[in-house]
Design a protein around this motif. Structure first.
Motif, PDB file in Angstrom:
ATOM      1  N   MET A  44       8.756   8.236   0.783  1.00 18.69           N
ATOM      2  CA  MET A  44       7.523   7.303   0.897  1.00 18.69           C
ATOM      3  C   MET A  44       6.366   8.128   1.340  1.00 18.69           C
ATOM      4  O   MET A  44       5.284   7.741   0.889  1.00 18.69           O
ATOM      5  N   PHE A  45       6.544   9.009   2.382  1.00 18.28           N
ATOM      6  CA  PHE A  45       5.345   9.826   2.899  1.00 18.28           C
ATOM      7  C   PHE A  45       4.964  10.737   1.709  1.00 18.28           C
ATOM      8  O   PHE A  45       3.525  10.851   1.788  1.00 18.28           O
ATOM      9  N   SER A  46       5.520  11.353   0.679  1.00 13.09           N
ATOM     10  CA  SER A  46       5.187  11.972  -0.083  1.00 13.09           C
ATOM     11  C   SER A  46       4.274  11.508  -1.198  1.00 13.09           C
ATOM     12  O   SER A  46       3.238  11.650  -1.519  1.00 13.09           O
ATOM     13  N   CYS A  47       4.735  10.083  -1.704  1.00 17.34           N
ATOM     14  CA  CYS A  47       3.977   8.966  -2.392  1.00 17.34           C
ATOM     15  C   CYS A  47       2.680   8.688  -1.874  1.00 17.34           C
ATOM     16  O   CYS A  47       1.688   8.740  -2.466  1.00 17.34           O
ATOM     17  N   ILE A  48       2.700   8.526  -0.537  1.00 14.55           N
ATOM     18  CA  ILE A  48       1.386   7.870   0.285  1.00 14.55           C
ATOM     19  C   ILE A  48       0.453   9.123   0.388  1.00 14.55           C
ATOM     20  O   ILE A  48      -0.620   9.088  -0.034  1.00 14.55           O
ATOM     21  N   SER A  49       1.019  10.464   0.466  1.00 10.20           N
ATOM     22  CA  SER A  49       0.208  11.756   0.445  1.00 10.20           C
ATOM     23  C   SER A  49      -0.493  11.783  -0.831  1.00 10.20           C
ATOM     24  O   SER A  49      -1.669  12.312  -1.060  1.00 10.20           O
ATOM     25  N   LEU A  50       0.122  11.533  -2.092  1.00  8.58           N
ATOM     26  CA  LEU A  50      -0.144  11.712  -3.449  1.00  8.58           C
ATOM     27  C   LEU A  50      -1.163  10.759  -3.431  1.00  8.58           C
ATOM     28  O   LEU A  50      -2.419  11.026  -4.089  1.00  8.58           O
ATOM     29  N   ILE A  51      -1.138   9.427  -3.071  1.00  8.48           N
ATOM     30  CA  ILE A  51      -2.157   8.503  -3.307  1.00  8.48           C
ATOM     31  C   ILE A  51      -3.306   8.972  -2.375  1.00  8.48           C
ATOM     32  O   ILE A  51      -4.529   8.836  -3.055  1.00  8.48           O
ATOM     33  N   GLY A  52      -3.283   9.696  -1.015  1.00  9.07           N
ATOM     34  CA  GLY A  52      -4.373  10.287  -0.406  1.00  9.07           C
ATOM     35  C   GLY A  52      -5.139  11.377  -1.277  1.00  9.07           C
ATOM     36  O   GLY A  52      -6.253  11.459  -1.300  1.00  9.07           O
ATOM     37  N   CYS A  64       4.388  -6.043   9.514  1.00 12.05           N
ATOM     38  CA  CYS A  64       5.062  -5.729   8.218  1.00 12.05           C
ATOM     39  C   CYS A  64       6.864  -6.441   8.355  1.00 12.05           C
ATOM     40  O   CYS A  64       7.241  -5.905   9.420  1.00 12.05           O
ATOM     41  N   VAL A  65       6.946  -7.011   7.553  1.00 14.43           N
ATOM     42  CA  VAL A  65       8.375  -7.422   7.749  1.00 14.43           C
ATOM     43  C   VAL A  65       9.513  -7.128   6.720  1.00 14.43           C
ATOM     44  O   VAL A  65      10.488  -7.281   6.776  1.00 14.43           O
ATOM     45  N   GLY A  66       8.911  -5.941   5.842  1.00 21.16           N
ATOM     46  CA  GLY A  66       9.871  -5.292   4.882  1.00 21.16           C
ATOM     47  C   GLY A  66       9.301  -4.152   4.339  1.00 21.16           C
ATOM     48  O   GLY A  66       8.037  -3.744   4.731  1.00 21.16           O
ATOM     49  N   LYS A  67      10.098  -3.304   3.540  1.00 25.17           N
ATOM     50  CA  LYS A  67       9.628  -2.041   3.070  1.00 25.17           C
ATOM     51  C   LYS A  67       8.298  -2.141   2.195  1.00 25.17           C
ATOM     52  O   LYS A  67       7.540  -1.296   2.392  1.00 25.17           O
ATOM     53  N   ARG A  68       8.235  -3.229   1.442  1.00 21.03           N
ATOM     54  CA  ARG A  68       6.989  -3.448   0.614  1.00 21.03           C
ATOM     55  C   ARG A  68       5.605  -3.688   1.316  1.00 21.03           C
ATOM     56  O   ARG A  68       4.746  -2.659   1.030  1.00 21.03           O
ATOM     57  N   SER A  69       5.727  -4.288   2.414  1.00 15.84           N
ATOM     58  CA  SER A  69       4.560  -4.604   3.358  1.00 15.84           C
ATOM     59  C   SER A  69       4.245  -3.388   3.763  1.00 15.84           C
ATOM     60  O   SER A  69       3.046  -3.035   4.219  1.00 15.84           O
ATOM     61  N   PHE A  70       5.301  -2.604   4.306  1.00 17.79           N
ATOM     62  CA  PHE A  70       4.923  -1.482   5.322  1.00 17.79           C
ATOM     63  C   PHE A  70       4.539  -0.269   4.279  1.00 17.79           C
ATOM     64  O   PHE A  70       3.445   0.212   4.654  1.00 17.79           O
ATOM     65  N   TYR A  71       4.813  -0.146   3.067  1.00 19.52           N
ATOM     66  CA  TYR A  71       4.425   0.682   2.138  1.00 19.52           C
ATOM     67  C   TYR A  71       2.935   0.268   1.715  1.00 19.52           C
ATOM     68  O   TYR A  71       2.127   1.504   1.687  1.00 19.52           O
ATOM     69  N   VAL A  72       2.545  -0.755   1.582  1.00 22.37           N
ATOM     70  CA  VAL A  72       1.303  -1.313   1.390  1.00 22.37           C
ATOM     71  C   VAL A  72       0.207  -1.026   2.526  1.00 22.37           C
ATOM     72  O   VAL A  72      -0.786  -0.380   2.220  1.00 22.37           O
ATOM     73  N   ALA A  73       0.671  -1.074   3.603  1.00 24.85           N
ATOM     74  CA  ALA A  73      -0.319  -0.885   4.996  1.00 24.85           C
ATOM     75  C   ALA A  73      -0.188   0.649   5.084  1.00 24.85           C
ATOM     76  O   ALA A  73      -1.277   1.083   5.403  1.00 24.85           O
ATOM     77  N   MET A  74       0.759   1.414   5.086  1.00 23.61           N
ATOM     78  CA  MET A  74       0.537   2.788   5.022  1.00 23.61           C
ATOM     79  C   MET A  74      -0.212   3.486   3.867  1.00 23.61           C
ATOM     80  O   MET A  74      -0.820   4.349   3.913  1.00 23.61           O
ATOM     81  N   ALA A  75       0.123   2.626   2.554  1.00 21.99           N
ATOM     82  CA  ALA A  75      -0.738   3.377   1.714  1.00 21.99           C
ATOM     83  C   ALA A  75      -2.488   2.993   1.747  1.00 21.99           C
ATOM     84  O   ALA A  75      -3.271   3.772   1.574  1.00 21.99           O
TER      85      ALA A  75
END
Length: 150
Positions: free
Chosen positions: A5-13, A50-61
């Motif tokens: 997850m952190f690698s994907c978010i870093s890639l987005i950044g 955030c209540v699940g992985k998807r919402s957490f990933y979206v907020a982090m992204a």
């Protein structure tokens, strides 16, 4: 999974930083830095909800998109107003501010999170929003000289 997850978010950044620079060049550094900073603060404030992985990933992204665009725009703005003979000092100051934030904020928020993670995230979001507000006030262009006289 957390590392992925952190690698994907870093890639987005990484992908959004050049986009942030291009948008700052086209539409203005101050406005983009301000809006991107607000996006970051809102994303951090959304994390406790955030209540699940998807919402957490979206907020982090969203947080990383905002941060990468804000960094590109604010760095360009700083370069615009820095005299040529002080570019090194200005760059060093940017790095020092970021490093100080990364040293002290996790300690402070970690201490708060010991009793309430949600409260720590809300405090972080509020501090970010206050920083964005201060940035908006401090970088506001002065009124035109002719407006001052009439």
């Amino acid at each position: 999974e957390l590392g992925r997850m952190f690698s994907c978010i870093s890639l987005i950044g990484m992908l959004c930083a050049p986009l942030g620079g291009a948008l700052a060049d086209r539409y203005g550094r101050r406005g983009l830095a301000f809006r991107a900073g607000l996006l970051s603060a809102l994303a951090v404030g959304a994390l406790p909800m955030c209540v699940g992985k998807r919402s957490f990933y979206v907020a982090m992204a969203a947080w990383d998109v905002g941060e990468s665009m804000m960094t590109a725009a604010s760095s360009a703005l700083a370069a615009d107003v820095t005299p040529a003979d002080q570019f090194g000092a200005q760059s060093s100051l940017n790095n020092q501010v970021q490093d100080a934030t990364f040293v002290f904020m996790p300690l402070a928020l970690g201490a708060m999170a010991a009793s309430s993670t949600k409260r720590a995230l809300y405090v972080a979001a509020a501090m970010m929003a206050m920083g964005v507000g201060a940035f908006g006030v401090m970088t506001r262009p002065p009124p035109a000289a002719d407006a001052a006289f009439g």
